[in-house]
Motif scaffolding. Structure first.
Motif, PDB file in Angstrom:
ATOM      1  N   LEU A   1       3.883  -2.309   5.653  1.00 58.29           N
ATOM      2  CA  LEU A   1       3.733  -0.876   5.896  1.00 58.29           C
ATOM      3  C   LEU A   1       2.270  -0.500   5.737  1.00 58.29           C
ATOM      4  O   LEU A   1       1.656  -0.765   4.696  1.00 58.29           O
ATOM      5  N   TYR A   2       1.714   0.097   6.788  1.00 65.23           N
ATOM      6  CA  TYR A   2       0.355   0.630   6.781  1.00 65.23           C
ATOM      7  C   TYR A   2       0.431   2.089   7.200  1.00 65.23           C
ATOM      8  O   TYR A   2       1.164   2.435   8.132  1.00 65.23           O
TER       9      TYR A   2
ATOM     10  N   GLY B   1      -6.876  -3.632   3.908  1.00 64.77           N
ATOM     11  CA  GLY B   1      -6.120  -4.154   2.776  1.00 64.77           C
ATOM     12  C   GLY B   1      -4.904  -4.962   3.209  1.00 64.77           C
ATOM     13  O   GLY B   1      -4.550  -5.030   4.382  1.00 64.77           O
ATOM     14  N   GLY B   2      -4.266  -5.593   2.235  1.00 64.36           N
ATOM     15  CA  GLY B   2      -3.046  -6.341   2.493  1.00 64.36           C
ATOM     16  C   GLY B   2      -3.247  -7.552   3.388  1.00 64.36           C
ATOM     17  O   GLY B   2      -4.377  -7.991   3.620  1.00 64.36           O
TER      18      GLY B   2
ATOM     19  N   TRP C   1      -3.057  -0.502   3.750  1.00 65.78           N
ATOM     20  CA  TRP C   1      -1.917  -1.277   3.255  1.00 65.78           C
ATOM     21  C   TRP C   1      -1.154  -0.485   2.209  1.00 65.78           C
ATOM     22  O   TRP C   1      -1.758   0.125   1.319  1.00 65.78           O
ATOM     23  N   ARG C   2       0.162  -0.450   2.316  1.00 66.11           N
ATOM     24  CA  ARG C   2       0.999   0.214   1.309  1.00 66.11           C
ATOM     25  C   ARG C   2       1.921  -0.779   0.620  1.00 66.11           C
ATOM     26  O   ARG C   2       1.977  -0.798  -0.601  1.00 66.11           O
ATOM     27  N   SER C   3       2.683  -1.591   1.388  1.00 66.90           N
ATOM     28  CA  SER C   3       3.614  -2.517   0.742  1.00 66.90           C
ATOM     29  C   SER C   3       4.294  -3.422   1.769  1.00 66.90           C
ATOM     30  O   SER C   3       4.201  -3.194   2.982  1.00 66.90           O
ATOM     31  N   TRP C   4       4.988  -4.412   1.254  1.00 64.53           N
ATOM     32  CA  TRP C   4       5.938  -5.172   2.071  1.00 64.53           C
ATOM     33  C   TRP C   4       7.219  -4.359   2.130  1.00 64.53           C
ATOM     34  O   TRP C   4       7.572  -3.686   1.139  1.00 64.53           O
ATOM     35  N   VAL C   5       7.928  -4.407   3.228  1.00 69.04           N
ATOM     36  CA  VAL C   5       9.204  -3.688   3.368  1.00 69.04           C
ATOM     37  C   VAL C   5      10.221  -4.592   4.044  1.00 69.04           C
ATOM     38  O   VAL C   5       9.855  -5.525   4.762  1.00 69.04           O
TER      39      VAL C   5
ATOM     40  N   GLY D   1      -8.730  -6.045   7.839  1.00 64.30           N
ATOM     41  CA  GLY D   1      -9.745  -6.289   8.838  1.00 64.30           C
ATOM     42  C   GLY D   1      -9.195  -6.444  10.243  1.00 64.30           C
ATOM     43  O   GLY D   1      -9.952  -6.550  11.194  1.00 64.30           O
ATOM     44  N   GLY D   2      -7.876  -6.436  10.372  1.00 69.22           N
ATOM     45  CA  GLY D   2      -7.261  -6.584  11.684  1.00 69.22           C
ATOM     46  C   GLY D   2      -7.234  -5.275  12.449  1.00 69.22           C
ATOM     47  O   GLY D   2      -7.558  -4.203  11.930  1.00 69.22           O
TER      48      GLY D   2
END
Length: 75
Positions: free
Chosen positions: A56-57, A11-12, A70-74, A16-17
């Motif tokens: 943030l993963y 995600g985010g 994926w959780r969010s941008w920080v 796939g990375g």
């Protein structure tokens, strides 16, 4: 001896990375980390209008410790 393992990112912006991390990071009760992605062009702005530069993963609770979601941008 190699103390690095590859973590799959889901995600985010890094979907796939793969992220190489210290093996010890997977021993944490809540594995994950924030880091600067390869491309932060889609980052939203913070309250002051500056782009958030980190992502943030984390591993899903009860899920495999080497698959981070994926959780969010920080900041």
């Amino acid at each position: 001896m190699n103390d690095m393992v590859n973590v799959q990112l889901v995600g985010g912006p890094m979907d796939g990375g793969v992220l190489p991390v210290d093996r010890e990071a997977l021993d944490d009760p809540e594995p994950g980390m924030d880091f600067v992605p390869e491309d932060s062009s889609g980052a939203p702005d913070d309250d002051q209008g500056l782009p958030l530069s980190r992502v943030l993963y984390t591993a899903a609770p009860g899920g495999p410790p080497d698959v981070w979601h994926w959780r969010s941008w920080v900041p």
